[in-house]
Design a protein around this motif. Structure first.
Motif, PDB file in Angstrom:
ATOM      1  N   THR A   1      13.028  27.203   0.199  1.00  0.00           N
ATOM      2  CA  THR A   1      14.050  27.908   0.987  1.00  0.00           C
ATOM      3  C   THR A   1      14.894  26.867   1.705  1.00  0.00           C
ATOM      4  O   THR A   1      14.347  25.951   2.317  1.00  0.00           O
ATOM      5  CB  THR A   1      13.374  28.770   2.077  1.00  0.00           C
ATOM      6  OG1 THR A   1      12.310  29.476   1.470  1.00  0.00           O
ATOM      7  CG2 THR A   1      14.340  29.724   2.709  1.00  0.00           C
ATOM      8  N   THR A   2      16.186  26.962   1.624  1.00  0.00           N
ATOM      9  CA  THR A   2      16.990  26.056   2.439  1.00  0.00           C
ATOM     10  C   THR A   2      17.251  26.743   3.771  1.00  0.00           C
ATOM     11  O   THR A   2      17.534  27.942   3.817  1.00  0.00           O
ATOM     12  CB  THR A   2      18.324  25.693   1.767  1.00  0.00           C
ATOM     13  OG1 THR A   2      19.041  26.878   1.532  1.00  0.00           O
ATOM     14  CG2 THR A   2      18.085  24.958   0.467  1.00  0.00           C
ATOM     15  N   LEU A   3      17.103  25.972   4.836  1.00  0.00           N
ATOM     16  CA  LEU A   3      17.179  26.587   6.165  1.00  0.00           C
ATOM     17  C   LEU A   3      18.578  27.101   6.470  1.00  0.00           C
ATOM     18  O   LEU A   3      18.742  28.074   7.194  1.00  0.00           O
ATOM     19  CB  LEU A   3      16.747  25.578   7.219  1.00  0.00           C
ATOM     20  CG  LEU A   3      15.276  25.164   7.097  1.00  0.00           C
ATOM     21  CD1 LEU A   3      14.964  24.113   8.130  1.00  0.00           C
ATOM     22  CD2 LEU A   3      14.366  26.366   7.271  1.00  0.00           C
ATOM     23  N   GLN A   4      19.596  26.435   5.893  1.00  0.00           N
ATOM     24  CA  GLN A   4      20.965  26.874   6.155  1.00  0.00           C
ATOM     25  C   GLN A   4      21.173  28.336   5.782  1.00  0.00           C
ATOM     26  O   GLN A   4      21.935  29.042   6.422  1.00  0.00           O
ATOM     27  CB  GLN A   4      21.981  26.013   5.386  1.00  0.00           C
ATOM     28  CG  GLN A   4      22.331  24.704   6.072  1.00  0.00           C
ATOM     29  CD  GLN A   4      21.295  23.610   5.796  1.00  0.00           C
ATOM     30  OE1 GLN A   4      20.271  23.873   5.186  1.00  0.00           O
ATOM     31  NE2 GLN A   4      21.569  22.401   6.261  1.00  0.00           N
ATOM     32  N   GLU A   5      20.471  28.775   4.749  1.00  0.00           N
ATOM     33  CA  GLU A   5      20.593  30.177   4.346  1.00  0.00           C
ATOM     34  C   GLU A   5      20.319  31.116   5.514  1.00  0.00           C
ATOM     35  O   GLU A   5      20.813  32.229   5.559  1.00  0.00           O
ATOM     36  CB  GLU A   5      19.594  30.500   3.223  1.00  0.00           C
ATOM     37  CG  GLU A   5      19.967  29.885   1.886  1.00  0.00           C
ATOM     38  CD  GLU A   5      18.843  30.021   0.872  1.00  0.00           C
ATOM     39  OE1 GLU A   5      17.888  30.762   1.150  1.00  0.00           O
ATOM     40  OE2 GLU A   5      18.952  29.385  -0.188  1.00  0.00           O
ATOM     41  N   ASN A   6      19.500  30.634   6.436  1.00  0.00           N
ATOM     42  CA  ASN A   6      19.144  31.497   7.555  1.00  0.00           C
ATOM     43  C   ASN A   6      20.129  31.380   8.715  1.00  0.00           C
ATOM     44  O   ASN A   6      19.960  32.018   9.743  1.00  0.00           O
ATOM     45  CB  ASN A   6      17.745  31.134   8.050  1.00  0.00           C
ATOM     46  CG  ASN A   6      16.727  31.271   6.928  1.00  0.00           C
ATOM     47  OD1 ASN A   6      16.788  32.240   6.178  1.00  0.00           O
ATOM     48  ND2 ASN A   6      15.827  30.301   6.810  1.00  0.00           N
ATOM     49  N   ALA A   7      21.137  30.537   8.523  1.00  0.00           N
ATOM     50  CA  ALA A   7      22.173  30.359   9.538  1.00  0.00           C
ATOM     51  C   ALA A   7      21.606  30.030  10.916  1.00  0.00           C
ATOM     52  O   ALA A   7      22.108  30.475  11.939  1.00  0.00           O
ATOM     53  CB  ALA A   7      23.085  31.599   9.608  1.00  0.00           C
ATOM     54  N   GLU A   8      20.533  29.280  10.929  1.00  0.00           N
ATOM     55  CA  GLU A   8      19.956  28.828  12.195  1.00  0.00           C
ATOM     56  C   GLU A   8      20.242  27.346  12.364  1.00  0.00           C
ATOM     57  O   GLU A   8      20.606  26.665  11.420  1.00  0.00           O
ATOM     58  CB  GLU A   8      18.427  28.997  12.178  1.00  0.00           C
ATOM     59  CG  GLU A   8      17.947  30.427  12.102  1.00  0.00           C
ATOM     60  CD  GLU A   8      16.458  30.489  11.798  1.00  0.00           C
ATOM     61  OE1 GLU A   8      15.811  29.414  11.731  1.00  0.00           O
ATOM     62  OE2 GLU A   8      15.955  31.606  11.607  1.00  0.00           O
ATOM     63  N   THR A   9      20.009  26.841  13.573  1.00  0.00           N
ATOM     64  CA  THR A   9      19.998  25.393  13.763  1.00  0.00           C
ATOM     65  C   THR A   9      18.829  24.843  12.934  1.00  0.00           C
ATOM     66  O   THR A   9      17.735  25.382  12.993  1.00  0.00           O
ATOM     67  CB  THR A   9      19.746  25.055  15.248  1.00  0.00           C
ATOM     68  OG1 THR A   9      20.669  25.790  16.035  1.00  0.00           O
ATOM     69  CG2 THR A   9      19.891  23.565  15.483  1.00  0.00           C
ATOM     70  N   PRO A  10      19.082  23.796  12.158  1.00  0.00           N
ATOM     71  CA  PRO A  10      17.982  23.267  11.339  1.00  0.00           C
ATOM     72  C   PRO A  10      16.807  22.841  12.211  1.00  0.00           C
ATOM     73  O   PRO A  10      16.984  22.319  13.305  1.00  0.00           O
ATOM     74  CB  PRO A  10      18.606  22.050  10.646  1.00  0.00           C
ATOM     75  CG  PRO A  10      20.067  22.218  10.761  1.00  0.00           C
ATOM     76  CD  PRO A  10      20.336  23.041  11.977  1.00  0.00           C
ATOM     77  N   GLN A  11      15.596  23.057  11.676  1.00  0.00           N
ATOM     78  CA  GLN A  11      14.407  22.547  12.355  1.00  0.00           C
ATOM     79  C   GLN A  11      14.371  21.027  12.236  1.00  0.00           C
ATOM     80  O   GLN A  11      14.806  20.467  11.229  1.00  0.00           O
ATOM     81  CB  GLN A  11      13.155  23.119  11.704  1.00  0.00           C
ATOM     82  CG  GLN A  11      12.869  24.569  12.086  1.00  0.00           C
ATOM     83  CD  GLN A  11      11.477  24.973  11.646  1.00  0.00           C
ATOM     84  OE1 GLN A  11      11.156  24.868  10.467  1.00  0.00           O
ATOM     85  NE2 GLN A  11      10.652  25.419  12.575  1.00  0.00           N
ATOM     86  N   VAL A  12      13.832  20.392  13.266  1.00  0.00           N
ATOM     87  CA  VAL A  12      13.691  18.937  13.253  1.00  0.00           C
ATOM     88  C   VAL A  12      12.298  18.576  12.718  1.00  0.00           C
ATOM     89  O   VAL A  12      11.293  19.032  13.250  1.00  0.00           O
ATOM     90  CB  VAL A  12      13.881  18.345  14.669  1.00  0.00           C
ATOM     91  CG1 VAL A  12      13.642  16.835  14.640  1.00  0.00           C
ATOM     92  CG2 VAL A  12      15.271  18.669  15.191  1.00  0.00           C
ATOM     93  N   ALA A  13      12.299  17.786  11.641  1.00  0.00           N
ATOM     94  CA  ALA A  13      11.040  17.309  11.082  1.00  0.00           C
ATOM     95  C   ALA A  13      10.991  15.797  11.198  1.00  0.00           C
ATOM     96  O   ALA A  13      11.949  15.113  10.849  1.00  0.00           O
ATOM     97  CB  ALA A  13      10.913  17.722   9.619  1.00  0.00           C
ATOM     98  N   VAL A  14       9.882  15.280  11.697  1.00  0.00           N
ATOM     99  CA  VAL A  14       9.690  13.829  11.796  1.00  0.00           C
ATOM    100  C   VAL A  14       8.663  13.419  10.742  1.00  0.00           C
ATOM    101  O   VAL A  14       7.589  14.016  10.658  1.00  0.00           O
ATOM    102  CB  VAL A  14       9.185  13.443  13.202  1.00  0.00           C
ATOM    103  CG1 VAL A  14       8.838  11.956  13.251  1.00  0.00           C
ATOM    104  CG2 VAL A  14      10.229  13.802  14.246  1.00  0.00           C
ATOM    105  N   VAL A  15       9.018  12.421   9.944  1.00  0.00           N
ATOM    106  CA  VAL A  15       8.062  11.902   8.965  1.00  0.00           C
ATOM    107  C   VAL A  15       7.628  10.509   9.419  1.00  0.00           C
ATOM    108  O   VAL A  15       8.458   9.608   9.557  1.00  0.00           O
ATOM    109  CB  VAL A  15       8.655  11.860   7.549  1.00  0.00           C
ATOM    110  CG1 VAL A  15       7.673  11.217   6.574  1.00  0.00           C
ATOM    111  CG2 VAL A  15       9.022  13.267   7.082  1.00  0.00           C
ATOM    112  N   ILE A  16       6.337  10.352   9.648  1.00  0.00           N
ATOM    113  CA  ILE A  16       5.807   9.059  10.100  1.00  0.00           C
ATOM    114  C   ILE A  16       5.159   8.367   8.909  1.00  0.00           C
ATOM    115  O   ILE A  16       4.139   8.830   8.385  1.00  0.00           O
ATOM    116  CB  ILE A  16       4.788   9.257  11.239  1.00  0.00           C
ATOM    117  CG1 ILE A  16       5.476   9.951  12.419  1.00  0.00           C
ATOM    118  CG2 ILE A  16       4.184   7.915  11.653  1.00  0.00           C
ATOM    119  CD1 ILE A  16       4.532  10.309  13.557  1.00  0.00           C
ATOM    120  N   GLY A  17       5.772   7.279   8.468  1.00  0.00           N
ATOM    121  CA  GLY A  17       5.274   6.557   7.294  1.00  0.00           C
ATOM    122  C   GLY A  17       6.172   6.815   6.107  1.00  0.00           C
ATOM    123  O   GLY A  17       6.069   7.839   5.448  1.00  0.00           O
TER     124      GLY A  17
END
Lengths: 309, 309
Positions: free
Chosen positions: A2-18
């Protein structure tokens, strides 16, 4: 996905460590699915490659984690995971209530359980989520995830899991179950690589046509996923690391420790671990794990194919 | 499969020595393909079942072999094969010149080479032809054969091979190569069963859902042909022998002997052999080879599923 834009929300912030072979692919998969992704790595080079690919960077993991809905930890082991959470500058105390820490390192299930408790007391969710599938599948968002955790942890992690994985096994509501399933898989994988190398090098010692051995075995009851996947490296004489000897020094080491505390004998895993240790001691620790074949050849005088190009 | 009647010739006479689970199926497959088949076994009961199915019997293996175009030896090991050929009442000196002895026992390649030389000096062909595939495939004429021998041996054996096998690997013109390929397969098969049992019983000891473990592992990099095939026996708690512990006591024993004389270390196979020996010593020698899981359970206090019906 699912692409988040489809939901017309502010994108969630994901942090990838490594941002290693797996983490980089996972970060890019999250980006592709519409997350606002911050990548963190001790290698400035890895971070700048991620930024060039459209990702964000941060000055520290704590700064990144402060604004995260989801943190995906793609470090190597339990010690690094503990350090990310509770070491100097660790993120456990800055993550927002209701956010989720997705832990993908292979570790002792008991440690996963302990880390989960420590986070949940801070109202931060912990998803025990070891991964398998390799770098190519990580880049395509097609990993397999062996996950366990509370319903709330799954719920908070769901979109990220969908972005990164083709298959998510839900293995119960207790952190540690995912880790345990992963350890069972690693036991088998580690033993099968060692068995494959023991067999193919014995075939070489006996003067058999190794391509023919590969053809016959992969169609017979002696086949394994690892024989089929790793022996082509031996036939090509190419030990460029796709997965290194040290990975199984670590994972079979965890198996030994777990099994010892469970009072459970593991003679096959123990024999395999000794071979990985010997390969590492002989200088092949960072080479491909199919280097066990080269070790068997050194120990027996067998001749294996050499790299032709 | 070609039926000989199509050729409007007198049917070829094929003698099958050893009417066990594999030999009976092979004899019936030969019969179905139009051979005139004589079955020989030390069990009068097995012979009478074969006669009821339309086969012929004989008063001795020598009497049977005297009129044979093809002898298929489906005995257990090298010693029995030597006895059939050169023991009291053995058939080496009564087989007709130009006939072929198809030897399917798993044995040391050096022994296969020696037997071949001894027969070829008598103008009798020897095909080194270990089999795999199990009883069901034997009955359907769908075995896999790992064969080596002279062109003349292959030529004399061809119709019988076509009747018994879905796949014949031609592994060279020297007897011993077939045996060597089979040993490499058995090394892997024996280690993989032991690893599968080590892993599933550790999972039980850790309290994991074993059906879920089976589902996850068979879709993961830890999978093997043997894990997929044997672990259902453990999940069903059913150790009725399809292939017995003693088979791998024998085959991994041959591996040890071969590897020792080659000065080749086999730590994985050695660890697996010790577990088969322990299972045999604990009274499970004639049970299914997945009984190694019961051994691990006995040694660790793990609980495995019990047979429900």
């Amino acid at each position: 996905m699912t692409t988040l834009q489809e939901n017309a929300e502010t994108p969630q912030v994901a942090v990838v460590i490594g941002l290693g072979a797996m983490g980089m692919g996972m970060a890019l998969s999250l980006k592709k699915a519409g997350f606002d992704v911050i990548g963190v790595d001790i290698s400035a080079d890895a971070v700048s490659r991620f930024v060039q690919a459209g990702g964000r960077s941060a000055s520290s993991i704590a700064e990144a984690a402060r604004e995260a809905d989801i943190v995906v930890s793609v470090v190597v082991n339990a010690a690094q995971t503990e350090n990310v959470l509770f070491g100097t500058g660790g993120i456990a105390d800055v993550m927002r209530p209701g956010s989720v820490f997705i832990s993908s390192a292979t570790m002792d299930p008991a440690v996963a359980g302990k880390l989960s408790s420590q986070l949940e007391t801070r109202a931060v969710h912990y998803l025990d989520a070891p991964i398998s599938g390799g770098a190519a599948r990580a880049a395509n968002g097609e990993l397999t995830v062996m996950a366990s955790g509370t319903k709330a942890a799954f719920s908070a992690a769901r979109r990220a899991l969908d972005a990164m994985a083709a298959k998510v096994y839900e293995l119960g509501d207790t952190a540690g179950a995912g880790a345990a399933f992963k350890m069972i898989n690693q036991l088998l994988a580690g033993v099968h690589i060692a068995a494959a190398c023991e067999a193919i090098t014995l075939a070489a010692k006996m003067g058999l046509d190794l391509d023919k051995v590969y053809e016959v075995i992969t169609a017979s009851a002696g086949n394994s996923w690892m024989f089929e996947n790793r022996i082509p490296h031996v036939l090509a004489g190419d030990y460029t690391p796709l997965s290194a000897i040290e990975i199984f020094v670590k994972d079979l080491g965890i198996i030994q420790d777990m099994a010892r505390s469970e009072r459970y004998p593991v003679p096959l895993s123990a024999a395999a671990l000794q071979m990985y240790l010997a390969a590492s001691g002989a200088g092949m620790g960072r080479d491909d794990d199919s280097s066990l074949a080269r070790l068997y050849a050194q120990l027996s005088g067998a001749s294996l194919p050499e790299k032709t190009r």
